[in-house]
Write a protein that holds these residues in place. Structure first.
Motif, PDB file in Angstrom:
ATOM      1  N   LEU A  81       0.172 -14.875  39.387  1.00 19.06           N
ATOM      2  CA  LEU A  81       1.434 -14.484  40.218  1.00 19.06           C
ATOM      3  C   LEU A  81       2.015 -13.309  39.600  1.00 19.06           C
ATOM      4  CD1 LEU A  81       3.385 -17.782  40.937  1.00 19.06           C
ATOM      5  CD2 LEU A  81       2.247 -16.286  42.643  1.00 19.06           C
ATOM      6  N   LEU A  82       1.728 -12.963  38.109  1.00 24.96           N
ATOM      7  CA  LEU A  82       2.414 -11.929  37.581  1.00 24.96           C
ATOM      8  C   LEU A  82       1.284 -10.701  37.895  1.00 24.96           C
ATOM      9  CD1 LEU A  82       4.222 -10.444  35.633  1.00 24.96           C
ATOM     10  CD2 LEU A  82       2.855 -11.400  33.831  1.00 24.96           C
ATOM     11  N   LEU A 130       9.357 -20.490  39.896  1.00 21.86           N
ATOM     12  CA  LEU A 130       7.962 -19.933  39.464  1.00 21.86           C
ATOM     13  C   LEU A 130       8.164 -20.024  38.016  1.00 21.86           C
ATOM     14  CD1 LEU A 130       7.689 -17.306  42.263  1.00 21.86           C
ATOM     15  CD2 LEU A 130       6.792 -19.333  42.295  1.00 21.86           C
ATOM     16  N   LEU A 131       9.059 -19.542  37.411  1.00 22.32           N
ATOM     17  CA  LEU A 131       9.364 -19.451  36.155  1.00 22.32           C
ATOM     18  C   LEU A 131       9.260 -21.035  35.209  1.00 22.32           C
ATOM     19  CD1 LEU A 131      11.292 -16.443  35.567  1.00 22.32           C
ATOM     20  CD2 LEU A 131       9.033 -16.520  35.360  1.00 22.32           C
ATOM     21  N   SER A 132       9.486 -22.209  35.957  1.00 19.86           N
ATOM     22  CA  SER A 132       9.809 -23.335  35.464  1.00 19.86           C
ATOM     23  C   SER A 132       8.101 -24.130  35.103  1.00 19.86           C
ATOM     24  CB  SER A 132      10.334 -24.383  36.371  1.00 19.86           C
ATOM     25  OG  SER A 132       9.388 -24.516  37.485  1.00 19.86           O
ATOM     26  N   GLN A 138     -10.531 -19.529  40.815  1.00 21.06           N
ATOM     27  CA  GLN A 138     -10.236 -19.087  39.767  1.00 21.06           C
ATOM     28  C   GLN A 138      -8.838 -19.753  39.211  1.00 21.06           C
ATOM     29  OE1 GLN A 138     -12.708 -18.479  37.906  1.00 21.06           O
ATOM     30  NE2 GLN A 138     -13.246 -16.497  38.295  1.00 21.06           N
ATOM     31  N   GLY A 139      -8.443 -20.871  39.748  1.00 20.67           N
ATOM     32  CA  GLY A 139      -7.272 -21.611  39.616  1.00 20.67           C
ATOM     33  C   GLY A 139      -5.901 -20.812  39.868  1.00 20.67           C
ATOM     34  N   GLY A 175       0.790 -22.303  33.548  1.00 22.22           N
ATOM     35  CA  GLY A 175       0.547 -20.948  32.880  1.00 22.22           C
ATOM     36  C   GLY A 175      -0.614 -20.119  33.581  1.00 22.22           C
ATOM     37  N   ARG A 176      -1.707 -20.620  33.989  1.00 15.92           N
ATOM     38  CA  ARG A 176      -2.572 -19.864  34.650  1.00 15.92           C
ATOM     39  C   ARG A 176      -2.107 -19.473  36.010  1.00 15.92           C
ATOM     40  NH1 ARG A 176      -5.749 -17.404  36.547  1.00 15.92           N
ATOM     41  NH2 ARG A 176      -8.072 -17.414  36.979  1.00 15.92           N
TER      42      ARG A 176
END
Length: 463
Positions: free
Chosen positions: A345-346, A332-334, A245-246, A339-340
């Motif tokens: 990760l979130l 990781l926030l860069s 699922q990417g 966005g996927r």
């Protein structure tokens, strides 16, 4: 990890104080999230947990169930690679297998013999064993094995060399010449056709690293090994779903195939972490190096046989898992992470690490305010997802050791067993917030076939 202590992502590694501060912030945030609903109006107390359950539950079910249903459609062949880049020949330099070994006299001979049975696709096969300051008969056993197996190369480190397993693996890197290296634990067991199946698949799909499914070699020894076998099946099902699922795939240490140039570009193995595999997963992600996972062929490994050993092992896993999020959060926030993948990760950070902490705070809040717990909708979703993943994994055709039969008792055991994370995560998080970082290679004791059989006889005698 660069020599100056900076990561390949450009951010300096947080020192003990920085790590403790981030850990404390994590504990406080989760504590507030667990306590706050108890001071809301009774009709509103379940809303936060229900909203999170819908978000995380929906995403998790989408990640697990949709790929599982796709794999079950007619014409879908198990393990067949999808179309990808033209395979590149692994080259005449063959394959390097690397093992960091400390006090492995019970299993090291079996490992060398199993490696000798592997059939490489091209070139030579070399096994590099880094004897990391063993105090048992491991050095003598390796010396005897060198006379029998020409492909075996032995490197020796002093016991106080530092860097843990990562330091031992880094010691081998300058000696390697092959395009691919396969990292194994000393108790690993592989099928003879592993390399001739694994390497072409990795090349065809353009992966920089591949994690083999970890299969418990002693699943029927006792109830604890049965539970761990179900947990490994669950983990592989979820990892496959995240890949398809990417999302993000994570390395698991044993049975990880690495393209050497990608590893070197990421800075080698991080000697400032207790989980080299989880840390490397994020550094490869930030380098935009794709990681894959394969269901078959699996890599077999021993499950721990006691609750004390499980507790030590899981504390290390929890500490390394949290540390990598703290260390690599800016990257990781860069924009380097899509966005996927940020969403993936979130969601799994909240389920794996935040939810156990919030649940513990919720329990404290319930006792202090004499109100009912409020986190149960989210916990219900998490345990339900776990049970679904266990069923999908253990009922799926697979090579290697058998899975426990999916009786109601075994399924209930597997789900209940996962509750240990609700103790491990809060304990480890609080410890990380209060105490300085200590790098200790708390290796898992490997007993070998004879040791596992003795434990099985002992368990049946007790029963």
């Amino acid at each position: 990890m660069a020599a100056d202590g900076s990561t390949t992502d450009g951010h300096r590694e947080a020192g003990p104080g920085g790590r403790r501060g981030k850990s404390a912030l994590f504990v406080i945030a989760c504590g507030w999230a667990g306590l706050m609903p108890h001071w809301l109006e009774p009709g509103l107390r379940l809303w936060p947990a229900t909203g999170m359950a819908l978000l995380l539950g929906g995403y998790s079910l989408y990640t697990v169930l949709v790929p599982a249903l796709d794999r079950g459609r007619p014409g879908d062949r198990e393990g067949s690679p999808s179309p990808g880049p033209k395979p590149q020949d692994p080259g005449p330099d063959g394959v390097d297998v690397v093992v960091a070994a400390r006090d492995e006299q019970a299993v090291i001979a079996r490992l060398v013999e199993r490696i000798g049975m592997l059939r490489p696709t091209a070139g030579d096969l070399r096994l590099w064993v880094v004897d990391d300051g063993s105090s048992d008969r491991t050095p003598e056993v390796l010396q005897e094995l060198r006379g029998r197996f020409p492909f075996l190369q032995v490197l020796r480190r002093e016991a106080d060399a530092g860097g843990g397993k990562s330091g031992a693996l880094n010691m081998a890197l300058p000696h390697l010449r092959a395009r691919w290296m396969l990292v194994l634990d000393a108790d690993a067991d592989l099928q003879p056709d592993t390399l001739e199946r694994l390497l072409p698949r990795a090349e065809a799909l353009g992966w920089s690293a591949v994690q083999m499914r970890k299969a418990v070699a002693n699943p029927l020894t006792n109830w604890l090994t049965r539970a761990q076998a179900m947990e490994m099946a669950l983990d592989a099902v979820i990892q496959e779903g995240r890949l398809e699922q990417g999302g993000v795939v994570e390395l698991r240490g044993n049975g990880q195939l690495l393209r050497r140039d990608a590893l070197l570009a990421a800075g080698g193995f991080n000697e400032a972490t207790v989980t080299d595999d989880l840390d490397l997963s994020f550094r490869l992600l930030l380098q935009e190096q794709p990681i894959g996972i394969v269901w078959d062929p699996p890599v077999r490994e021993e499950a721990v046989l006691s609750l004390a050993a499980l507790w030590r092992q899981r504390q290390r896993w929890a500490e390394g898992g949290l540390q990598r999020f703290f260390d690599y959060a800016p990257g990781l926030l860069s924009e380097r992470v899509s966005g996927r993948r940020k969403l993936d990760l979130l969601c799994f950070f909240l389920l794996q690490y935040a939810m156990p902490m919030v649940a513990m705070a919720d329990l404290v809040g319930a006792l202090v305010t004499l109100t009912a717990p409020t986190i149960w909708p989210l916990s219900f979703v998490a345990f339900g997802l776990s049970g679904c993943s266990i069923l999908l994994g253990c009922r799926r055709s697979s090579e290697g050791p058998v899975f426990p039969r999916m009786t109601p008792w075994n399924l209930a055991l597997g789900i209940a067993y996962l509750g240990h994370w609700f103790l491990v995560i809060p304990w480890t998080s609080v410890r990380m917030a209060l105490f300085p970082k200590r790098l200790v290679w708390a290796k898992t004791l490997h007993l070998g076939e004879a040791g596992c059989e003795d434990a099985a006889v002992e368990e049946s005698a007790i029963a």
